[in-house]
Scaffold this active site. Structure first.
Site, PDB file in Angstrom:
ATOM      1  N   ASP A 103      28.832  39.760  46.043  1.00 50.47           N
ATOM      2  CA  ASP A 103      30.123  40.448  46.029  1.00 50.47           C
ATOM      3  C   ASP A 103      30.623  40.708  44.612  1.00 50.47           C
ATOM      4  O   ASP A 103      31.055  41.813  44.300  1.00 50.47           O
ATOM      5  CB  ASP A 103      31.178  39.671  46.845  1.00 50.47           C
ATOM      6  CG  ASP A 103      31.330  38.214  46.413  1.00 50.47           C
ATOM      7  OD1 ASP A 103      30.562  37.739  45.553  1.00 50.47           O
ATOM      8  OD2 ASP A 103      32.225  37.540  46.950  1.00 50.47           O
ATOM      9  N   PHE A 155      42.138  38.619  39.641  1.00 48.17           N
ATOM     10  CA  PHE A 155      41.596  38.011  40.854  1.00 48.17           C
ATOM     11  C   PHE A 155      41.765  38.985  42.005  1.00 48.17           C
ATOM     12  O   PHE A 155      42.872  39.440  42.296  1.00 48.17           O
ATOM     13  CB  PHE A 155      42.268  36.672  41.157  1.00 48.17           C
ATOM     14  CG  PHE A 155      41.398  35.810  42.036  1.00 48.17           C
ATOM     15  CD1 PHE A 155      40.376  35.050  41.472  1.00 48.17           C
ATOM     16  CD2 PHE A 155      41.561  35.789  43.407  1.00 48.17           C
ATOM     17  CE1 PHE A 155      39.531  34.285  42.276  1.00 48.17           C
ATOM     18  CE2 PHE A 155      40.725  35.022  44.219  1.00 48.17           C
ATOM     19  CZ  PHE A 155      39.720  34.271  43.654  1.00 48.17           C
TER      20      PHE A 155
HETATM   21  P1  IMP Z   1      30.645  33.253  38.789  1.00 45.24           P
HETATM   22  O1  IMP Z   1      29.704  32.109  39.000  1.00 45.24           O
HETATM   23  O2  IMP Z   1      31.763  32.875  37.835  1.00 45.24           O
HETATM   24  O3  IMP Z   1      29.976  34.526  38.379  1.00 45.24           O
HETATM   25  O4  IMP Z   1      31.421  33.451  40.135  1.00 45.24           O
HETATM   26  C1  IMP Z   1      30.937  34.192  41.160  1.00 45.24           C
HETATM   27  C2  IMP Z   1      31.650  33.820  42.443  1.00 45.24           C
HETATM   28  O5  IMP Z   1      33.030  33.514  42.212  1.00 45.24           O
HETATM   29  C3  IMP Z   1      31.658  34.989  43.377  1.00 45.24           C
HETATM   30  O6  IMP Z   1      30.528  34.949  44.224  1.00 45.24           O
HETATM   31  C4  IMP Z   1      32.949  34.811  44.127  1.00 45.24           C
HETATM   32  O7  IMP Z   1      32.728  33.996  45.255  1.00 45.24           O
HETATM   33  C5  IMP Z   1      33.855  34.086  43.195  1.00 45.24           C
HETATM   34  N1  IMP Z   1      34.839  34.982  42.538  1.00 45.24           N
HETATM   35  C6  IMP Z   1      34.878  35.353  41.241  1.00 45.24           C
HETATM   36  N2  IMP Z   1      35.896  36.177  40.988  1.00 45.24           N
HETATM   37  C7  IMP Z   1      36.520  36.353  42.175  1.00 45.24           C
HETATM   38  C8  IMP Z   1      37.671  37.143  42.566  1.00 45.24           C
HETATM   39  O8  IMP Z   1      38.325  37.847  41.787  1.00 45.24           O
HETATM   40  N3  IMP Z   1      38.001  37.061  43.885  1.00 45.24           N
HETATM   41  C9  IMP Z   1      37.318  36.314  44.798  1.00 45.24           C
HETATM   42  N4  IMP Z   1      36.245  35.587  44.470  1.00 45.24           N
HETATM   43  C10 IMP Z   1      35.854  35.600  43.174  1.00 45.24           C
HETATM   44 MG    MG Z   2      30.861  34.515  46.459  1.00 46.01          MG
END
Ligand code: IMP
Ligand code: MG
Length: 185
Positions: A103, A155
């Site tokens: 996503d 977010f």
């Molecule tokens: P990362 O490991 O920091 O790249 O985070 C990825 C995961 O964080 C994604 O698969 C989402 O589940 C969650 N995430 C990051 N940003 C958002 C956001 O703005 N809304 C909802 N979920 C988010």
């Molecule tokens: Mg996710």
């Protein structure tokens, strides 16, 4: 649990734009994988809606499997940097053309760990397709082959993405008004 309108700061990507972009991504993937078969691996749970819409626009044969990883706990808004498999694949990916469907990529920690794990299982190819990309938040480099939208450091929720597990059902991507959300939660 409140109605989403109470927390919606703005609609960032309307449904019509999501549809058009998802179709274009499916067409690009179809061209690149012509004559091959694809194993699409959806990262649970946020990638589910994107996966099911995307594969409808892919022409070569597609198999799907799911992987659950946790990086954010409920209530957390920043990646822990530690990633845990909560649900593993049931498919042997050795020799497969794996396309990871995610996503959103934020810090990059989740996908960097997933890629590292999947590489050890010897897929023929391994590429990433993400609906959303928050490049400004990147802490670990992740090789993205297909990206739906670059988005600002806000977010977001809807179209598979959650606010503490809810609101994944919204058909658009919205920006959360975190002040109102935290006051009402
Ligand atoms: P990362 O490991 O920091 O790249 O985070 C990825 C995961 O964080 C994604 O698969 C989402 O589940 C969650 N995430 C990051 N940003 C958002 C956001 O703005 N809304 C909802 N979920 C988010
Ligand atoms: Mg996710």
């Amino acid at each position: 649990m409140q109605d989403y309108h109470d927390y919606l700061a703005e609609v960032l990507i309307p449904e019509v734009d999501l549809k058009a972009r998802v179709q274009a991504l499916g067409e690009a993937i179809s061209r690149d994988y012509a004559g091959k078969q694809i194993l699409a691996i959806c990262i649970l749970r946020g990638g589910v809606m994107f996966l099911t819409d995307l594969i409808r626009h892919i022409q070569p044969p597609v198999a799907i499997d799911f992987m659950g990883v946790s990086s954010y706990g409920v209530g957390g808004r920043s990646s822990a940097g530690q990633v845990r498999i909560t649900y593993d694949l049931t498919t042997n990916i050795s020799g497969a053309n794996v396309l990871i469907v995610e996503d959103i990529i934020d810090s990059g920690h989740t996908l960097a760990s997933v890629i590292e794990m999947l590489r050890t299982r010897n897929p023929a190819s391994l590429e990433i397709c993400t609906l959303l990309n928050k490049t400004s938040r990147r802490e670990v480099d992740v090789p993205i082959k297909y990206c739906g939208f670059e988005i600002p450091d806000k977010f977001v929720f809807g179209y598979g993405l959650d606010m503490d597990e809810y609101y994944r059902n919204l058909p658009f991507i919205g920006v959360v008004d975190l002040e109102k959300y935290e006051a009402g939660a």
